[in-house]
Design an enzyme around this catalytic site. Structure first.
Site, PDB file in Angstrom:
ATOM      1  N   HIS A 158       5.051  20.795 -23.182  1.00  0.00           N
ATOM      2  CA  HIS A 158       3.986  20.891 -22.183  1.00  0.00           C
ATOM      3  C   HIS A 158       3.260  19.561 -21.961  1.00  0.00           C
ATOM      4  O   HIS A 158       2.897  19.221 -20.840  1.00  0.00           O
ATOM      5  CB  HIS A 158       2.994  21.978 -22.599  1.00  0.00           C
ATOM      6  CG  HIS A 158       2.286  22.610 -21.454  1.00  0.00           C
ATOM      7  ND1 HIS A 158       1.961  23.935 -21.427  1.00  0.00           N
ATOM      8  CD2 HIS A 158       1.829  22.114 -20.281  1.00  0.00           C
ATOM      9  CE1 HIS A 158       1.334  24.228 -20.295  1.00  0.00           C
ATOM     10  NE2 HIS A 158       1.235  23.142 -19.587  1.00  0.00           N
TER      11      HIS A 158
ATOM     12  N   TYR B 147      -0.090  29.666 -20.702  1.00  0.00           N
ATOM     13  CA  TYR B 147      -0.516  30.476 -19.565  1.00  0.00           C
ATOM     14  C   TYR B 147      -0.772  31.928 -19.994  1.00  0.00           C
ATOM     15  O   TYR B 147      -1.346  32.704 -19.231  1.00  0.00           O
ATOM     16  CB  TYR B 147       0.541  30.483 -18.452  1.00  0.00           C
ATOM     17  CG  TYR B 147       0.855  29.139 -17.856  1.00  0.00           C
ATOM     18  CD1 TYR B 147       0.119  27.996 -18.169  1.00  0.00           C
ATOM     19  CD2 TYR B 147       1.920  29.001 -16.971  1.00  0.00           C
ATOM     20  CE1 TYR B 147       0.439  26.768 -17.614  1.00  0.00           C
ATOM     21  CE2 TYR B 147       2.241  27.783 -16.408  1.00  0.00           C
ATOM     22  CZ  TYR B 147       1.502  26.662 -16.737  1.00  0.00           C
ATOM     23  OH  TYR B 147       1.836  25.452 -16.184  1.00  0.00           O
TER      24      TYR B 147
END
Length: 280
Positions: free
Chosen positions: A110, A52
């Site tokens: 992730h 991110y």
């Protein structure tokens, strides 16, 4: 006033609030302000990731908020490109440095990046990082039963959390059942359904009218009642408060079933990039 947020007990003895705050794509000063607002509203679980590119902003928001660090639970994630053991350990330490914290409260893989196949090494890195005090709880994201079986079989350690795409159009009944059988808490990314949020669907709109709440609140309440921990995203203080205020009403069993029936688990009709949790 927002009703008190319940907590979930995880399989490692730690706890998480029943709703979190998604921080993608909040960055820079604007992102810091939005995250500070979320903390002031009452969120105590923040969801970030290396990919991110906003861990600095999350850490700065924590410091500016005035909320004691021990009251905030910070999640971040090892990206798919850092699955080799040494790279995964370095990724964890890099996240701590960017966040400006001594530990993360929840650290996830992730996604399994199955074509490379090193996710078991990344999992061992998380197990060892927890033993070293660098992380408190460890989990995964976007893992299937096959991926879960492998890491549990190789390490004997079961993830505390599996964060998956989950919303009324993609209710993930089979994967939720797998997580529940293994004692893993299901977290939901894109809990509203991304660009195709079902706010106008009759089961959602009718429930909103019946309970005097918004369609978004209905969807987040649906998550809570099916045992999912949603991570909604909003930079707007009013929406942040509405998204948090979902524990003062209860959907009927028929309402929950009707919302679930909107879904299609036969395929990923709503797919995105698993390493960002956003549409490609």
């Amino acid at each position: 006033m927002v009703t008190a947020i319940p907590t979930y007990s995880l399989n490692d003895g730690s706890t998480l609030p029943a709703i979190g705050f998604g921080t993608y794509p909040l960055k820079a000063d604007e992102g810091v302000s939005a995250i500070v607002s979320a903390l002031e509203t009452g969120y105590r679980l923040l969801d970030s990731a290396v990919n991110y590119d906003n861990e600095h902003a999350v850490g700065e928001a924590i410091r500016r908020s005035g909320v004691p660090r021990e009251e905030i639970q910070v999640t971040t994630k090892i990206p798919g490109r850092h699955h080799a053991y040494d790279e995964a350990r370095a990724s964890i330490r890099g996240s701590l440095e960017r966040l400006g914290v001594d530990y993360t409260d929840l650290h996830l893989i992730h996604w399994p990046n199955p074509s490379v196949g090193l996710y078991a090494e990344a999992w061992q890195a998380l197990v060892d990082a927890r033993a070293a005090g660098e992380v408190r709880a460890i989990g995964v994201s976007n893992f299937t039963q096959e991926h879960l079986d492998r890491i549990i079989g190789e390490t004997g350690v079961t993830p505390a959390v599996n964060q998956i795409e989950l919303h009324p159009y993609f209710p993930q009944e089979q994967m939720r059942a797998v997580n529940e059988r293994l004692g893993i808490r299901t977290e939901a990314w894109s809990p509203m359904g991304k660009r195709q949020a079902p706010f106008g669907e009759p089961p959602v709109a009718d429930a909103a009218a019946a309970h005097g709440v918004t369609p978004g609140q209905v969807i987040l309440r649906w998550h809570h009642q099916i045992g999912s921990l949603p991570i909604p995203k909003s930079a707007t203080p009013e929406r942040q408060q509405l998204n948090l205020d979902v524990f003062g009403f209860e959907l009927t069993d028929d309402e929950v079933a009707a919302i679930t029936a909107l879904g299609n688990d036969d395929g990923r009709l709503f797919g995105g990039d698993p390493d960002t949790h956003e549409e490609m």
